[in-house]
Motif scaffolding. Structure first.
Motif, PDB file in Angstrom:
ATOM      1  N   THR A 299      21.510  77.318  33.397  1.00 20.16           N
ATOM      2  CA  THR A 299      22.223  77.316  32.121  1.00 20.16           C
ATOM      3  C   THR A 299      21.604  76.340  31.121  1.00 20.16           C
ATOM      4  N   ASN A 300      20.669  75.525  31.575  1.00 25.90           N
ATOM      5  CA  ASN A 300      20.010  74.595  30.661  1.00 25.90           C
ATOM      6  C   ASN A 300      18.895  75.267  29.868  1.00 25.90           C
ATOM      7  N   ASN A 301      18.430  76.441  30.307  1.00 26.75           N
ATOM      8  CA  ASN A 301      17.391  77.163  29.576  1.00 26.75           C
ATOM      9  C   ASN A 301      17.963  77.758  28.301  1.00 26.75           C
ATOM     10  N   ILE A 302      17.430  77.340  27.170  1.00 26.23           N
ATOM     11  CA  ILE A 302      17.833  77.894  25.882  1.00 26.23           C
ATOM     12  C   ILE A 302      16.946  79.094  25.560  1.00 26.23           C
ATOM     13  N   ALA A 303      15.654  78.990  25.891  1.00 31.54           N
ATOM     14  CA  ALA A 303      14.698  80.075  25.680  1.00 31.54           C
ATOM     15  C   ALA A 303      13.609  79.945  26.731  1.00 31.54           C
ATOM     16  N   ASP A 304      13.104  81.082  27.175  1.00 35.27           N
ATOM     17  CA  ASP A 304      12.002  81.103  28.132  1.00 35.27           C
ATOM     18  C   ASP A 304      11.245  82.412  27.923  1.00 35.27           C
ATOM     19  N   THR A 305      10.139  82.345  27.182  1.00 33.19           N
ATOM     20  CA  THR A 305       9.397  83.550  26.847  1.00 33.19           C
ATOM     21  C   THR A 305       8.014  83.531  27.472  1.00 33.19           C
ATOM     22  N   ASN A 306       7.498  84.696  27.720  1.00 33.66           N
ATOM     23  CA  ASN A 306       6.117  84.900  28.146  1.00 33.66           C
ATOM     24  C   ASN A 306       5.581  86.090  27.384  1.00 33.66           C
TER      25      ASN A 306
ATOM     26  N   ILE B 123      23.314  69.002  17.417  1.00 34.67           N
ATOM     27  CA  ILE B 123      22.089  68.215  17.207  1.00 34.67           C
ATOM     28  C   ILE B 123      22.093  66.902  17.990  1.00 34.67           C
ATOM     29  N   SER B 124      23.186  66.594  18.657  1.00 29.21           N
ATOM     30  CA  SER B 124      23.205  65.380  19.469  1.00 29.21           C
ATOM     31  C   SER B 124      22.524  65.607  20.822  1.00 29.21           C
ATOM     32  N   LYS B 125      22.330  66.864  21.191  1.00 26.63           N
ATOM     33  CA  LYS B 125      21.690  67.183  22.470  1.00 26.63           C
ATOM     34  C   LYS B 125      20.173  67.111  22.356  1.00 26.63           C
ATOM     35  N   PRO B 126      19.524  66.451  23.312  1.00 28.44           N
ATOM     36  CA  PRO B 126      18.055  66.461  23.334  1.00 28.44           C
ATOM     37  C   PRO B 126      17.541  67.696  24.090  1.00 28.44           C
ATOM     38  N   PHE B 127      16.308  68.112  23.744  1.00 26.54           N
ATOM     39  CA  PHE B 127      15.678  69.267  24.367  1.00 26.54           C
ATOM     40  C   PHE B 127      14.261  68.919  24.800  1.00 26.54           C
ATOM     41  N   ASN B 128      13.819  69.566  25.857  1.00 24.25           N
ATOM     42  CA  ASN B 128      12.414  69.528  26.255  1.00 24.25           C
ATOM     43  C   ASN B 128      11.821  70.893  25.927  1.00 24.25           C
TER      44      ASN B 128
ATOM     45  N   ILE C 245       6.718  79.965  25.743  1.00 28.43           N
ATOM     46  CA  ILE C 245       7.430  78.764  25.291  1.00 28.43           C
ATOM     47  C   ILE C 245       8.732  78.696  26.076  1.00 28.43           C
ATOM     48  N   LYS C 246       9.039  77.508  26.552  1.00 21.30           N
ATOM     49  CA  LYS C 246      10.293  77.290  27.277  1.00 21.30           C
ATOM     50  C   LYS C 246      11.026  76.136  26.620  1.00 21.30           C
ATOM     51  N   VAL C 247      12.314  76.328  26.339  1.00 23.83           N
ATOM     52  CA  VAL C 247      13.142  75.294  25.735  1.00 23.83           C
ATOM     53  C   VAL C 247      14.299  75.026  26.687  1.00 23.83           C
ATOM     54  N   VAL C 248      14.456  73.763  27.088  1.00 22.96           N
ATOM     55  CA  VAL C 248      15.469  73.382  28.068  1.00 22.96           C
ATOM     56  C   VAL C 248      16.329  72.277  27.486  1.00 22.96           C
ATOM     57  N   SER C 249      17.627  72.451  27.609  1.00 23.60           N
ATOM     58  CA  SER C 249      18.564  71.404  27.198  1.00 23.60           C
ATOM     59  C   SER C 249      18.545  70.293  28.232  1.00 23.60           C
ATOM     60  N   VAL C 250      18.462  69.040  27.774  1.00 24.87           N
ATOM     61  CA  VAL C 250      18.461  67.893  28.664  1.00 24.87           C
ATOM     62  C   VAL C 250      19.899  67.405  28.793  1.00 24.87           C
ATOM     63  N   ASN C 251      20.395  67.382  29.992  1.00 26.90           N
ATOM     64  CA  ASN C 251      21.783  66.912  30.197  1.00 26.90           C
ATOM     65  C   ASN C 251      21.833  65.551  30.805  1.00 26.90           C
TER      66      ASN C 251
END
Length: 155
Positions: free
Chosen positions: A22-29, A52-57, A149-155
């Protein structure tokens, strides 16, 4: 086996195989046509940021064949919003000095996941287009199989 044990086993398997990250916001190939990554073939993903308070990798994903000619790769990474565009050039090392590939191999393909931005906070809520383009001298860049590109929410 009685019915209750079979049912319990089925439910356990269902939960195991249906769970997702559930931390994956986007994961494309994106598969590159004929394993050629041209300047015009930019890899894009749009993310909708509400908090916007959440950090992402944010990661750059790459697969190339053993016939790739270089020990490195240069890419341009762009973050576009309605108000602003920011870009940055990155260099990633793909091989050691002795020619040994750094990525994990499967047959003739080597896979990498490189960090672009870590603990990144988007400046405002809204939609952002994340875009990658190759920035090498060769156009097209041969023996690149997939880029993502992969975007993951950092919890």
């Amino acid at each position: 086996m009685n019915r209750s044990k079979i049912l319990l086993l089925f439910v356990a398997l269902l939960v195991t195989f249906s769970s997702c990250d559930t931390n994956n916001i986007a994961d494309t190939n994106q598969t590159m046509p004929s394993r050629n990554w041209s300047y015009a073939n930019k890899v894009k993903v749009v993310v909708d940021i509400k908090d916007i308070s959440k950090p992402f990798n944010i990661y750059f994903k790459l697969r190339h064949t053993a016939d790739y000619r270089y020990a490195n790769i240069f890419v341009l990474f762009n973050v576009k919003s309605v108000q602003k565009k920011r870009n940055r050039r990155y260099e990633f090392k793909l091989a050691q000095a002795d020619g040994q590939w750094n990525g994990s191999g499967s047959g003739n393909l080597y896979t990498y996941t490189f960090p672009l931005l870590t603990n990144f906070k988007f400046p405002a809520p809204g939609k952002y287009e994340l875009e990658l383009e190759q920035n090498m001298r060769d156009n097209p860049l041969k023996e690149i199989s997939d880029v993502g590109i992969k975007v993951v929410s950092v919890n």
